[in-house]
Design an enzyme around this catalytic site. Structure first.
Site, PDB file in Angstrom:
ATOM      1  N   SER A 146      -9.796  40.555  45.352  1.00 51.94           N
ATOM      2  CA  SER A 146      -8.734  39.592  45.133  1.00 51.94           C
ATOM      3  C   SER A 146      -8.736  38.186  45.842  1.00 51.94           C
ATOM      4  O   SER A 146      -9.651  38.203  46.611  1.00 51.94           O
ATOM      5  CB  SER A 146      -7.113  40.058  45.656  1.00 51.94           C
ATOM      6  OG  SER A 146      -6.311  39.146  45.460  1.00 51.94           O
ATOM      7  N   TYR A 159      -2.165  44.005  52.084  1.00 52.94           N
ATOM      8  CA  TYR A 159      -2.997  43.791  50.825  1.00 52.94           C
ATOM      9  C   TYR A 159      -4.251  42.818  51.697  1.00 52.94           C
ATOM     10  O   TYR A 159      -5.537  43.191  50.942  1.00 52.94           O
ATOM     11  CB  TYR A 159      -2.187  42.733  49.854  1.00 52.94           C
ATOM     12  CG  TYR A 159      -2.642  42.530  48.650  1.00 52.94           C
ATOM     13  CD1 TYR A 159      -2.732  43.812  47.573  1.00 52.94           C
ATOM     14  CD2 TYR A 159      -3.400  41.318  48.283  1.00 52.94           C
ATOM     15  CE1 TYR A 159      -3.313  43.580  46.344  1.00 52.94           C
ATOM     16  CE2 TYR A 159      -3.910  41.237  47.116  1.00 52.94           C
ATOM     17  CZ  TYR A 159      -3.921  42.311  46.140  1.00 52.94           C
ATOM     18  OH  TYR A 159      -4.383  42.215  44.847  1.00 52.94           O
TER      19      TYR A 159
HETATM   20  N1  LIG Z   1      -2.771  40.759  38.491  1.00 55.29           N
HETATM   21  C1  LIG Z   1      -3.184  39.942  39.567  1.00 55.29           C
HETATM   22  O1  LIG Z   1      -2.954  38.784  39.738  1.00 55.29           O
HETATM   23  C2  LIG Z   1      -4.306  40.481  40.559  1.00 55.29           C
HETATM   24  C3  LIG Z   1      -4.957  39.777  41.433  1.00 55.29           C
HETATM   25  C4  LIG Z   1      -5.585  40.055  42.208  1.00 55.29           C
HETATM   26  C5  LIG Z   1      -6.269  41.297  42.338  1.00 55.29           C
HETATM   27  N2  LIG Z   1      -5.549  42.346  41.519  1.00 55.29           N
HETATM   28  C6  LIG Z   1      -6.055  43.604  41.457  1.00 55.29           C
HETATM   29  O2  LIG Z   1      -6.327  44.162  40.393  1.00 55.29           O
HETATM   30  C7  LIG Z   1      -6.096  45.390  40.352  1.00 55.29           C
HETATM   31  C8  LIG Z   1      -5.352  45.801  39.122  1.00 55.29           C
HETATM   32  O3  LIG Z   1      -4.100  45.090  39.174  1.00 55.29           O
HETATM   33  P1  LIG Z   1      -3.289  44.921  37.980  1.00 55.29           P
HETATM   34  O4  LIG Z   1      -2.608  43.404  38.064  1.00 55.29           O
HETATM   35  O5  LIG Z   1      -3.812  45.552  36.736  1.00 55.29           O
HETATM   36  O6  LIG Z   1      -2.017  46.090  38.321  1.00 55.29           O
HETATM   37  P2  LIG Z   1      -0.925  46.836  37.640  1.00 55.29           P
HETATM   38  O7  LIG Z   1       0.025  47.312  38.374  1.00 55.29           O
HETATM   39  O8  LIG Z   1      -0.775  46.468  36.267  1.00 55.29           O
HETATM   40  O9  LIG Z   1      -2.138  47.811  37.271  1.00 55.29           O
HETATM   41  C9  LIG Z   1      -2.556  48.822  38.240  1.00 55.29           C
HETATM   42  C10 LIG Z   1      -2.616  50.436  38.042  1.00 55.29           C
HETATM   43  O10 LIG Z   1      -3.331  51.129  39.060  1.00 55.29           O
HETATM   44  C11 LIG Z   1      -2.591  52.440  39.056  1.00 55.29           C
HETATM   45  N3  LIG Z   1      -2.674  52.921  40.322  1.00 55.29           N
HETATM   46  C12 LIG Z   1      -1.753  52.487  41.436  1.00 55.29           C
HETATM   47  N4  LIG Z   1      -2.031  53.184  42.293  1.00 55.29           N
HETATM   48  C13 LIG Z   1      -2.959  54.236  42.214  1.00 55.29           C
HETATM   49  C14 LIG Z   1      -3.473  55.487  42.721  1.00 55.29           C
HETATM   50  N5  LIG Z   1      -3.010  55.776  43.896  1.00 55.29           N
HETATM   51  N6  LIG Z   1      -4.176  56.015  42.013  1.00 55.29           N
HETATM   52  C15 LIG Z   1      -4.569  56.002  40.905  1.00 55.29           C
HETATM   53  N7  LIG Z   1      -3.964  54.700  40.105  1.00 55.29           N
HETATM   54  C16 LIG Z   1      -3.142  53.782  40.500  1.00 55.29           C
HETATM   55  C17 LIG Z   1      -1.189  52.225  38.493  1.00 55.29           C
HETATM   56  O11 LIG Z   1      -0.298  53.200  37.891  1.00 55.29           O
HETATM   57  C18 LIG Z   1      -1.446  50.920  37.311  1.00 55.29           C
HETATM   58  O12 LIG Z   1      -1.682  51.664  36.122  1.00 55.29           O
HETATM   59  C19 LIG Z   1      -5.435  46.078  41.631  1.00 55.29           C
HETATM   60  O13 LIG Z   1      -6.637  46.274  42.664  1.00 55.29           O
HETATM   61  C20 LIG Z   1      -4.844  44.702  42.191  1.00 55.29           C
HETATM   62  O14 LIG Z   1      -4.957  44.528  43.637  1.00 55.29           O
HETATM   63  C21 LIG Z   1      -4.635  41.807  40.383  1.00 55.29           C
END
Ligand SMILES: NC(=O)c1ccc[n+]([C@@H]2O[C@H](COP(=O)([O-])OP(=O)(O)OC[C@H]3O[C@@H](n4cnc5c(N)ncnc54)[C@H](O)[C@@H]3O)[C@@H](O)[C@H]2O)c1
Length: 261
Positions: A146, A159
């Site tokens: 991230s 985080y």
């Molecule tokens: N969306 C953003 O702006 C952003 C920015 C930087 C990093 N990220 C990272 O991207 C990744 C995906 O995030 P997103 O935005 O798609 O979020 P999201 O919440 O839409 O999707 C995350 C998915 O991971 C699953 N999940 C959560 N905990 C879990 C576990 N213990 N075991 C298995 N599955 C699990 C959830 O059920 C969900 O389907 C994450 O690692 C997040 O930190 C997202």
């Protein structure tokens, strides 16, 4: 370009939503076979339906698993190899944000929970997938870090610690495994409009979160949120053979915000 993943097996965690779902759709459009992992089984069904809408012939298995549980990780890796015989690409992506708070008020349980999913989960994934990839002699891995893993954001002790840790794991394992024909990279997304970011904005103001969102992206050079499919294109490229020489490094996808003074 259109069929970069023909006969390739791609394993994705956090595949039920957001970035994992968008990446599953993109690689499936290009011919990938999918092993999709998520804590939430119903959300995996949703991803499956979306994939089949754009790539009806996609071979796919769905595995409900908690990435913070090492046995469950070993199991999703074994199930994938049992079904498909190999793993070409691994998007090690599942993660959570956790409750925002000042460091002194950051809950110990909250800290441990976020680290156990975002850092331990990514480590377990690397540990078990790399064993398979080293034996087969090829593979590419994309870990989801991230902007919070390369910059200070604030109010996110768990985080920040976990995502900086993901960058460290990427560099360490990339150095170790390059010699076996395996490349490992991390992506550092900025604010991409997914259910996670929506939840984050709602933590700030549940009633006016869309307005909060507009203010939130004002400092971004592009003045907008990223789209999940934009991350999907990047992940597909990084998992493809075209990106084999990119190793042990972090690629931001944030509209340039992390370079702004
Ligand atoms: N969306 C953003 O702006 C952003 C920015 C930087 C990093 N990220 C990272 O991207 C990744 C995906 O995030 P997103 O935005 O798609 O979020 P999201 O919440 O839409 O999707 C995350 C998915 O991971 C699953 N999940 C959560 N905990 C879990 C576990 N213990 N075991 C298995 N599955 C699990 C959830 O059920 C969900 O389907 C994450 O690692 C997040 O930190 C997202």
């Amino acid at each position: 370009m259109d069929n970069r993943f023909g006969s390739k097996v791609i394993l994705i965690t956090g595949a039920g939503s957001g970035l994992g779902q968008a990446s599953a759709i993109q690689v499936a459009k290009e011919g990938a076979k999918l092993s999709l992992v998520d804590l939430n089984g119903a959300s995996l069904e949703e991803t499956k339906n979306k994939v089949l809408e754009v790539a009806p012939k996609t071979e796919m298995i769905l595995i409900t698993a908690n990435v913070a549980d090492e046995k469950a990780v070993e199991n999703y890796v074994n199930e994938t190899v049992k079904y498909f015989g190999k793993i070409d690409g691994f998007f090690n992506n599942a993660g959570i944000e956790g409750k925002q708070n000042l460091t002194e008020d950051f809950g110990i349980d909250e800290f441990q929970k976020v680290v156990s999913v975002n850092l331990n989960g990514v480590f377990y994934g690397l540990k078990h997938v790399l064993k398979v990839m080293r034996e087969q002699g090829f593979g590419s891995i994309v870990n989801t870090a991230s902007v919070g893993g390369i910059r200070g954001v604030g109010s996110q002790s768990g985080y920040a610690a976990s995502k900086h840790g993901v960058v460290g794991l990427t560099r360490n394992s990339g150095i170790e495994y390059g010699q076996y024909g395996i490349s490992i990279k991390a992506i550092a997304p900025g604010a991409i409009m997914t259910p996670m970011v929506e939840g984050s904005l709602k933590q700030i103001d549940p009633e006016n979160w869309e307005e909060v969102g507009k203010q939130f992206v004002e400092p971004n050079p592009m003045k907008r949120f990223g789209k999940p499919e934009e991350v999907g294109y990047l992940v597909a490229f990084l998992l493809s053979e075209q990106a084999d020489f990119i190793n042990a490094t972090v690629i931001p996808i944030d509209g340039g915000q992390s370079y702004k003074y």
